[in-house]
Design a protein around this motif. Sequence first.
Motif, PDB file in Angstrom:
ATOM      1  N   GLY A 224       0.794  -1.217   0.000  1.00  0.00           N
ATOM      2  CA  GLY A 224       0.000   0.000   0.000  1.00  0.00           C
ATOM      3  C   GLY A 224       0.827   1.268   0.000  1.00  0.00           C
ATOM      4  O   GLY A 224       1.971   1.299   0.464  1.00  0.00           O
ATOM      5  N   MET A 225       0.243   2.333  -0.524  1.00  0.00           N
ATOM      6  CA  MET A 225       0.927   3.617  -0.613  1.00  0.00           C
ATOM      7  C   MET A 225       1.147   4.248   0.756  1.00  0.00           C
ATOM      8  O   MET A 225       2.094   5.010   0.954  1.00  0.00           O
ATOM      9  N   LYS A 226       0.269   3.951   1.704  1.00  0.00           N
ATOM     10  CA  LYS A 226       0.353   4.599   3.007  1.00  0.00           C
ATOM     11  C   LYS A 226       1.360   3.929   3.942  1.00  0.00           C
ATOM     12  O   LYS A 226       1.720   4.493   4.969  1.00  0.00           O
ATOM     13  N   ALA A 227       1.770   2.729   3.589  1.00  0.00           N
ATOM     14  CA  ALA A 227       2.744   2.030   4.428  1.00  0.00           C
ATOM     15  C   ALA A 227       4.118   2.659   4.248  1.00  0.00           C
ATOM     16  O   ALA A 227       4.470   3.125   3.160  1.00  0.00           O
ATOM     17  N   SER A 228       4.878   2.704   5.307  1.00  0.00           N
ATOM     18  CA  SER A 228       6.210   3.288   5.223  1.00  0.00           C
ATOM     19  C   SER A 228       7.167   2.313   4.557  1.00  0.00           C
ATOM     20  O   SER A 228       6.920   1.104   4.497  1.00  0.00           O
ATOM     21  N   ALA A 229       8.272   2.828   4.047  1.00  0.00           N
ATOM     22  CA  ALA A 229       9.310   1.981   3.478  1.00  0.00           C
ATOM     23  C   ALA A 229       9.898   1.103   4.568  1.00  0.00           C
ATOM     24  O   ALA A 229       9.948   1.474   5.742  1.00  0.00           O
TER      25      ALA A 229
END
Length: 349
Positions: A224-229
Motif C-alpha cells: 500500500g501507498m500509506k505504508a512506510s518503506a
Amino acid sequence: MITLLSLAILAVSLANSVHGQTGSDVFSTENAPEVTVVTESPNLVANRGGNLTLPCRLQRSSTFHFGSSGMRVKWTKYSADFTQESDVFVSMGFHKKAYGSFQDRAFLQEADDSDATLIITNVGLDDYGKYKCEVMDGMDDNVVEVTVELQDKGVVFPYYPRLGRYNMNFHNAEKACMDQDAVVASFEQLYDAWQDGLDWCNAGWLNDGSVQYPITKPREPCGGMKASAGLRTYGRRDKYNHYFDVFCFTGSLRGRFYWLVQPDKLNFMEAVQACQDDGAEIAKVGHMYAAWKLQGYDRCDAGWLADGSVRYPISNPRTNCSPTEAAVRMVGFPDKKQKLYGVYCYKAQ
C-alpha cells in the motif's frame, strides 16, 4: 553438579582483507570469579577462502584444564533460528573428529592444556552463524559457551527457479541458493541491502525461517501507498508446506567472472561446453551478482547462466541498458534450445 557458564560475543566479518585488533577481552562468570573465558581478538575480519580462529580458553586457579584425562571438548554450530545444533568438532583424548562440511577444515589449536580454540580453514559462506564450545570433565559437567557472529560484505539477491515464483519451500530455497554459489540471507543482510536501496515486491525466505521482502518505494501492490518503506514480513512460516521465493547472499568471488567472446550465438548446452573448452564453468547467478556489486562489472550482453536463465549486469545505466538504475537484468528462462544468446563463464582460482 556444578555448571559454569560464560558467554563471550565475538564479531567476525568476512570481507576482502584480514584485519585484527590487539589486546584481549575477558568475560567471567558472576558466581565463579576464578573462571574466565578469554578472547584475544574480539573483532576480526577474515577473507573468504581464508582461515578463521574461534577462541575458547578456560583459565582457573585449580588444576582443571582442557588437557585433563577424560576431558571432552565439543564445538557445535547453531541453526539460524537457534532451534538446533549441528556438530562441528569433537575432541576426547586421542580421539578427534570434524563433522559434515568441516571435515578436513576444522581442528583444535591446542597451544597449551587450557586451549580449545577452533581453527576453520577455507572459510565459506555456509560457515556463517553462531558456534558453541562445550567442555566436559568426568563427573563435572563444566560448560563454557562462546558465541561467534560472522558477518560479510557481500550482496543479497532475490531468486526464483525456472518453475516460477513462489515454488520453493525452505529446504528447496536453501538448495537453490547453494546451487548459485550463495546461502540463504539473514535478516541483517536483507536489512543492510534494503538500506542500500534494494526494492523487491516478492516475498522470500530468510535463514531464520521467516518470509520477508524489502520496499524502498511504497506502492499499492506492495503493502500500500500509506505504508512506510521498510521490510515487510509474513513472519515465520512452515518450512515444509509453505512456498515462496528466496533471498540469497553471496560474498566476494574466488575466481574470475567474464563474458566469453564467441563468433555465434549459443544454445544452453553449447554455452556450457564453450565455457568448459575455455577451462572454466558456466557462471552461476551468485557469480554475476558478486561481480556486478563488488567489482562493478558491466556488460550490456544477455548471456546464459548455469540455472538456465539469461541475464546481464549493468553498473553504468544507459539507453537500452537498464537506463534508470544499476542492476542485474533478467531476460528470463528461455527454451534451452534457442541459439539467441552468449554466455558468462567463471574460472576458479
